[in-house]
Design a protein around this motif. Sequence first.
Motif, PDB file in Angstrom:
ATOM      1  N   THR A 159      -9.595  -3.392   1.504  1.00 50.52           N
ATOM      2  CA  THR A 159     -10.020  -2.011   1.656  1.00 50.52           C
ATOM      3  C   THR A 159     -10.940  -1.886   2.867  1.00 50.52           C
ATOM      4  OG1 THR A 159     -11.912  -2.390   0.213  1.00 50.52           O
ATOM      5  CG2 THR A 159      -9.875  -1.595  -0.816  1.00 50.52           C
ATOM      6  N   ALA A 160     -11.051  -0.678   3.372  1.00 49.26           N
ATOM      7  CA  ALA A 160     -11.990  -0.404   4.458  1.00 49.26           C
ATOM      8  C   ALA A 160     -13.389  -0.226   3.888  1.00 49.26           C
ATOM      9  CB  ALA A 160     -11.568   0.853   5.213  1.00 49.26           C
ATOM     10  N   VAL A 197      -3.351   2.716   8.397  1.00 46.65           N
ATOM     11  CA  VAL A 197      -3.673   4.033   7.852  1.00 46.65           C
ATOM     12  C   VAL A 197      -2.442   4.582   7.132  1.00 46.65           C
ATOM     13  CG1 VAL A 197      -4.546   6.343   8.349  1.00 46.65           C
ATOM     14  CG2 VAL A 197      -5.234   4.409   9.799  1.00 46.65           C
ATOM     15  N   ARG A 198      -2.611   4.879   5.855  1.00 42.00           N
ATOM     16  CA  ARG A 198      -1.514   5.454   5.068  1.00 42.00           C
ATOM     17  C   ARG A 198      -1.296   6.924   5.438  1.00 42.00           C
ATOM     18  NH1 ARG A 198      -2.648   3.638  -1.054  1.00 42.00           N
ATOM     19  NH2 ARG A 198      -3.811   5.584  -0.944  1.00 42.00           N
ATOM     20  N   ASP A 224      -1.617   9.384   3.675  1.00 39.51           N
ATOM     21  CA  ASP A 224      -2.661  10.231   3.081  1.00 39.51           C
ATOM     22  C   ASP A 224      -4.032  10.011   3.713  1.00 39.51           C
ATOM     23  OD1 ASP A 224      -3.414   7.755   2.147  1.00 39.51           O
ATOM     24  OD2 ASP A 224      -3.207   8.234   0.023  1.00 39.51           O
ATOM     25  N   GLY A 225      -4.092   9.176   4.754  1.00 38.60           N
ATOM     26  CA  GLY A 225      -5.341   8.938   5.470  1.00 38.60           C
ATOM     27  C   GLY A 225      -6.154   7.771   4.957  1.00 38.60           C
ATOM     28  N   CYS A 226      -5.769   7.170   3.851  1.00 34.11           N
ATOM     29  CA  CYS A 226      -6.502   6.027   3.297  1.00 34.11           C
ATOM     30  C   CYS A 226      -6.347   4.820   4.222  1.00 34.11           C
ATOM     31  CB  CYS A 226      -5.967   5.706   1.911  1.00 34.11           C
ATOM     32  SG  CYS A 226      -6.987   4.542   0.990  1.00 34.11           S
ATOM     33  N   ARG A 227      -7.451   4.112   4.469  1.00 30.50           N
ATOM     34  CA  ARG A 227      -7.472   3.032   5.441  1.00 30.50           C
ATOM     35  C   ARG A 227      -7.563   1.673   4.746  1.00 30.50           C
ATOM     36  NH1 ARG A 227     -12.481   3.686   7.229  1.00 30.50           N
ATOM     37  NH2 ARG A 227     -12.256   2.188   8.935  1.00 30.50           N
ATOM     38  N   PHE A 228      -6.879   0.683   5.361  1.00 34.41           N
ATOM     39  CA  PHE A 228      -6.932  -0.699   4.916  1.00 34.41           C
ATOM     40  C   PHE A 228      -6.991  -1.592   6.151  1.00 34.41           C
ATOM     41  CE2 PHE A 228      -4.716   1.729   1.728  1.00 34.41           C
ATOM     42  CZ  PHE A 228      -5.209   1.252   0.530  1.00 34.41           C
ATOM     43  N   GLU A 239      -6.019  -2.353  11.597  1.00 41.29           N
ATOM     44  CA  GLU A 239      -6.330  -1.269  10.670  1.00 41.29           C
ATOM     45  C   GLU A 239      -5.033  -0.536  10.361  1.00 41.29           C
ATOM     46  OE1 GLU A 239      -9.305   2.583  10.192  1.00 41.29           O
ATOM     47  OE2 GLU A 239      -8.926   1.725  12.182  1.00 41.29           O
ATOM     48  N   ILE A 290       0.814  -1.226   0.000  1.00 37.88           N
ATOM     49  CA  ILE A 290       0.000   0.000   0.000  1.00 37.88           C
ATOM     50  C   ILE A 290       0.842   1.269   0.000  1.00 37.88           C
ATOM     51  CG2 ILE A 290      -1.936  -1.153   1.110  1.00 37.88           C
ATOM     52  CD1 ILE A 290      -1.189   0.170   3.737  1.00 37.88           C
ATOM     53  N   ARG A 311      -7.250  -6.267  -1.670  1.00 37.79           N
ATOM     54  CA  ARG A 311      -6.152  -5.499  -2.273  1.00 37.79           C
ATOM     55  C   ARG A 311      -4.976  -6.425  -2.601  1.00 37.79           C
ATOM     56  NH1 ARG A 311      -4.313  -0.068  -2.391  1.00 37.79           N
ATOM     57  NH2 ARG A 311      -2.304  -0.110  -3.473  1.00 37.79           N
TER      58      ARG A 311
END
Length: 293
Positions: A94-95, A41-42, A44-48, A39, A19, A82
């Motif tokens: 993905t979240a 968190v990248r 950039d705030g994107c969650r997986f 969880e 990611i 993913r």
Amino acid sequence: MSDAKTLPAAPRDWAEREIGGVAEIRDTAHPRRNSPVWELVRPDGCRFFLKVSRTARSYERETLALRHAVPALGAGRAPQLRASSAEHLALLTTAVPGRPVRELALTAAQEYEAHRQGGLLLARLHAAGDLTGRRRAEAEGALCSVTQDADRRLEEAGDRLTEAERALVRTLTEQLRWVGPLPLGFIHGDARPRHLLWSGRAAWVGFERSRFAPVVQDFVTLACGVWADRPRLRTACLSGYGRELTPQELHVLKCLAGLDAVSALARGDEHDDPPLAAGGRRTLHRLMTGVFV
């Protein structure tokens, strides 16, 4: 990057490569679940979400589900796969928007709609996947597998059962051996309120027990749980599902509920979970008094 001490380095490094870096890690596993989940968190705030399965079988089941059946639910209605790693028994998804319905203070109308949509999504899932060849054979043999496991479950329950309760569960289990053809499909395997998310739209998560089986097996946990106290939610779910259960399915549901209750008694004590054990006790009482379905 913040760290989660229990996340092993190898799957963490794999996930970060997949990611593109992680800024935060949160342990989100349920206390009783066999598969740890984090969880991620990248920056950039994107969650997986990263799940590490405890067994190869669980990993294979959930990977199959996410690749071949879960997409039938639609965008935002379930996690998207993913990446997966057989080496680490890890899945990266993905979240999904929303929170478990049991954690939300919903109005009666919102709760009804969440369960109606949950039933609709189960209908889509049950119709997904390739039910041919060995997968059909697996589904047709699912109840036989359950009956073969009955002795182990009863032994684990031990003296938590009265002799009358034990005899009833054995009788119900034996009746499963003589059940005729049932509607088959790809089931969630653990359809319960903690896996049903709501954000104004319903979504399902937690597919590690997914498999081909009689579709009625997906309603056992609901029938032994939330449906017992709130029959209105049963109406909602089956309204979304698009049909009532057949008389034969209702009988199978009752038989399977006995074994589910036995397991709940044993697991509740083992994991120091009084509500789980109480749910099993309640189901047994409903079966013994003839008011289950």
